[in-house]
Enzyme design. Structure first.
Site, PDB file in Angstrom:
ATOM      1  N   SER A 327      83.030  -7.766 -46.750  1.00  0.00           N
ATOM      2  CA  SER A 327      84.056  -6.277 -47.036  1.00  0.00           C
ATOM      3  C   SER A 327      83.960  -5.057 -46.732  1.00  0.00           C
ATOM      4  O   SER A 327      84.841  -4.078 -47.234  1.00  0.00           O
ATOM      5  CB  SER A 327      84.447  -6.904 -48.608  1.00  0.00           C
ATOM      6  OG  SER A 327      85.053  -7.859 -49.075  1.00  0.00           O
ATOM      7  N   HIS A 370      95.044 -12.343 -57.200  1.00  0.00           N
ATOM      8  CA  HIS A 370      95.157 -10.870 -57.345  1.00  0.00           C
ATOM      9  C   HIS A 370      96.781 -10.247 -57.591  1.00  0.00           C
ATOM     10  O   HIS A 370      97.851  -8.560 -58.047  1.00  0.00           O
ATOM     11  CB  HIS A 370      95.109  -9.151 -56.607  1.00  0.00           C
ATOM     12  CG  HIS A 370      93.569  -9.508 -56.327  1.00  0.00           C
ATOM     13  ND1 HIS A 370      92.684 -10.377 -55.180  1.00  0.00           N
ATOM     14  CD2 HIS A 370      91.928  -9.283 -56.589  1.00  0.00           C
ATOM     15  CE1 HIS A 370      91.360 -10.419 -55.294  1.00  0.00           C
ATOM     16  NE2 HIS A 370      91.188 -10.058 -56.686  1.00  0.00           N
ATOM     17  N   CYS A 383      90.905  -7.150 -52.925  1.00  0.00           N
ATOM     18  CA  CYS A 383      91.275  -8.622 -52.240  1.00  0.00           C
ATOM     19  C   CYS A 383      91.375  -8.360 -50.564  1.00  0.00           C
ATOM     20  O   CYS A 383      91.640  -7.562 -49.925  1.00  0.00           O
ATOM     21  CB  CYS A 383      92.705  -8.021 -52.420  1.00  0.00           C
ATOM     22  SG  CYS A 383      94.158  -9.414 -52.083  1.00  0.00           S
TER      23      CYS A 383
END
Length: 639
Positions: A327, A370, A383
């Site tokens: 991420s 989410h 997310c």
């Protein structure tokens, strides 16, 4: 019968001519001999004197003094120390085996040392001084000196040997020296005679290898008088060589030492970079090793121990290790989308916990989803579905191009061993390397830093610095050479939209400072030093399994990148913990501690930490201070 007078006179004339011829020849011979003697004694006197001197005068090389290496504050990280050694000149020794046997009775030599000494003596040129025993004691030197009449060609000497006083702190950056070998011939440009000195030390790894020619210097010579048994009677003349060039690094020893201690027990890497100059203030790979073991040639058991360590202490993970960035790559994807105009910061994308792409379901890390997510929240809470959608809209070519602009997928120009280029994959790359066509699922995986995307901790720090400044900051590890400052890596403006960068920076700030941020538990309380960061978890297996239920080697990598202070960025930090699990749990706390240590320049006050962590941090600081106190580097060596 009596000869007539005329015959006698003729005979007399004949005898006289012959006498004149013989006498003339004798005179010519004697004259030529005299001229030759004069030529040899007067005009060739120097040449014959030199030939005579060669029987009693020996010319020997003096190895140059190797240049030293310092950190940014002048702390010595590579130095030369006196070393007692015993040398032998083969042609002066005569019966080498006999002399070696006598020497072994005075100095303790292992079978390996004896075998190596005999091999070196057999391979060396006859007039070359060979090191038979190195780093011997003063008692050994004394015994050999007293017994030199029985040891032709043997001489006790004092030389210099390399030493690394910071032990493992700089092992992966400075590297080490070792005895010259045939493998070094193709990469080292040096006088043949110098490199033929047995056990002559050359750079093998890191800065020592990259700057070998500058650090080595130039050899000197000395003329010594020897007797018929090969013993040195006196030194006639000495011409000192040229010492090697000193090199100063950008690394801060105190910070480097702190990070080495903080990463102890982990297979990890951390990089700290100055956002203004690009200076690498720290570049640590854990675990490390003692480079002093390699100086004289590491033993087989010691080397095997390093090779068999599952945490891989030998490679420099900070610049050589490449990992899926997870991420931490999301800033690349969203910036590519913002610059391409395929998304607006305020636009929301619905996350139900997965996205169907080409008949395959790609999950978000939060299985329940989410809900509606905008750009700010997508980074704050990481997310995945938001970025799957960006990949479909933006395309891999735009994403990969942005990755390279931010420093990923390119090999940075550093004089370190095996600097990795990482990978920002494209359709052409897959076609060329994999002989396969790019599919949409590849783009979806790449958007969250998985699939074929690879980055090193160094590249992740560069990415953080460029996001913080908007400039093409480039890493620098050499501050000066022989006192001459090296160009900085300040970099030019990258031409990115400042509003887009501002949105990303604010979202990264929320990661560390918002209660919903994935790194909130590792926040900095001190307002002046608050950081903006991003967590990352890099999968090493396709199946989604709880990290605690699988062996260490199958757990996910933990990552964190950040810059600080948020309002006026000074440093960028990246941390990768191999198989550490989640980035928020394993990497973020380490990065927070490193950031505070770098900004304060010492152990930060406990008030900079959340109140719930202060007692633990106090114990941790005390433990790290003890770990950083070592016999060899506790002193303050200054240039």
């Amino acid at each position: 019968m009596r000869r007539p007078g005329r015959d006698s006179a003729q005979s007399q004339r004949l005898i006289t001519r012959r006498g004149l011829i013989v006498g003339g020849a004798q005179a010519l011979f004697m004259g030529g001999l005299a001229l030759r003697m004069r030529y040899m004694q007067v005009e060739q006197a120097d040449e014959f004197r030199l030939l005579a001197d060669e029987n009693r005068i020996s010319i020997r090389l003096l190895p140059p003094t190797r240049g030293r290496i310092f950190d940014r504050n002048g702390v010595t990280v590579a130095e030369n120390v006196p070393s007692y050694r015993i040398t032998m000149v083969p042609e002066e020794a005569g019966d080498v085996d006999n002399v070696i046997a006598r020497l072994a009775q005075l100095v303790e030599l292992t079978p390996e040392e004896l075998e190596r000494a005999k091999r070196d003596l057999s391979e060396a040129r006859g007039d070359t001084a060979v090191t038979v025993a190195d780093r011997v004691s003063w008692d050994d030197i004394s015994r050999v000196a007293v017994n030199t009449p029985a040891l032709p060609g043997v001489a006790p000497e004092v030389g210099l040997s390399r030493r690394y006083p910071r032990i493992g702190d700089y092992a992966h950056i400075v590297g080490y020296v070792g005895p010259y070998s045939e493998r070094d011939r193709t990469r080292i440009d040096a006088p043949e005679q110098l490199l033929r000195i047995p056990r002559f030390q050359v750079g093998k790894f890191g800065i020592e290898a990259a700057y070998e020619n500058a650090l080595r210097g130039k050899a000197g010579t000395k003329r010594v008088e020897v007797n018929v048994r090969g013993h040195v009677m006196r030194e006639l003349e000495r011409q000192e060589g040229q010492p090697g060039t000193d090199v100063q690094l950008t690394i801060d020893s105190d910070l480097q030492s702190y990070i080495s201690a903080r990463l102890a027990g982990e297979s990890a890497a951390a990089t700290v970079m100055d956002c203004d100059t690009g200076d690498l203030l720290a570049c640590v790979s854990s675990p490390t090793f003692d480079p002093n073991l390699f100086v004289r040639g590491i033993s087989v058991p010691n080397y095997r121990e390093l090779l068999e360590n599952k945490y891989r202490p030998l490679p420099n993970k900070a610049v050589q290790g490449v990992y899926p960035p997870g991420s931490t790559f999301k800033m690349v994807t969203v910036l590519a989308a913002l610059e391409a105009g395929t998304i607006d910061p305020e636009e929301t994308i619905y996350c139900p916990g997965h996205l169907e792409v080409a008949g395959r379901r790609f999950h978000c890390w939060k299985r329940a989803g989410h809900g509606n997510v905008d750009m700010h929240r997508s980074l704050r809470e990481s997310c995945d579905v938001y970025y799957y959608e960006l990949a479909l809209r933006t395309g891999i070519e735009n994403i990969s191009a942005m990755a390279e602009r931010l420093g990923l997928g390119i090999k940075h120009d550093l004089p370190l061993t095996s600097v990795a280029a990482g990978l920002a994959p494209t359709k052409d790359w897959k076609r060329r390397v994999r002989d396969a066509e790019w599919v949409i699922g590849d783009s979806v995986n790449a958007a969250i830093g998985q699939g074929d995307v690879l980055a090193s901790p160094l590249q992740l720090a560069v990415m953080a610095a460029r996001l913080a400044t908007g400039r093409s900051v480039a890493p620098r590890v050499i501050r000066s050479i022989d006192g001459v400052e090296s160009p900085t890596g300040h970099g030019d403006d990258m031409g990115l939209n400042e509003n887009n960068l501002r949105h990303i920076r604010q979202a990264m700030y929320a990661v560390s400072n918002s209660r919903r941020g994935t790194a909130y538990s590792s926040r900095i309380i001190e307002d002046a030093f608050r950081m903006a960061g991003k967590t990352g978890t890099s999968q090493v297996r396709s199946a989604v399994v709880d990290n605690n239920s699988v062996p260490w080697e199958q757990r996910d990598h933990a990552l964190f990148v950040n810059f600080a202070p948020f309002d006026a960025p000074k440093i960028a930090v990246s941390v990768v913990v191999e198989h550490g699990g989640g980035g928020s749990r394993a990497a973020a706390p380490i990065a927070r501690d490193i950031t505070l240590q770098a900004l304060y320049g010492e152990d930060p006050p406990l008030s900079a930490y959340p109140s719930k962590d202060r007692r633990r941090i106090q114990s941790q600081q005390e433990e790290l201070r003890r770990a950083r106190t070592r016999p060899n580097d506790g002193r303050s060596d200054r240039a």
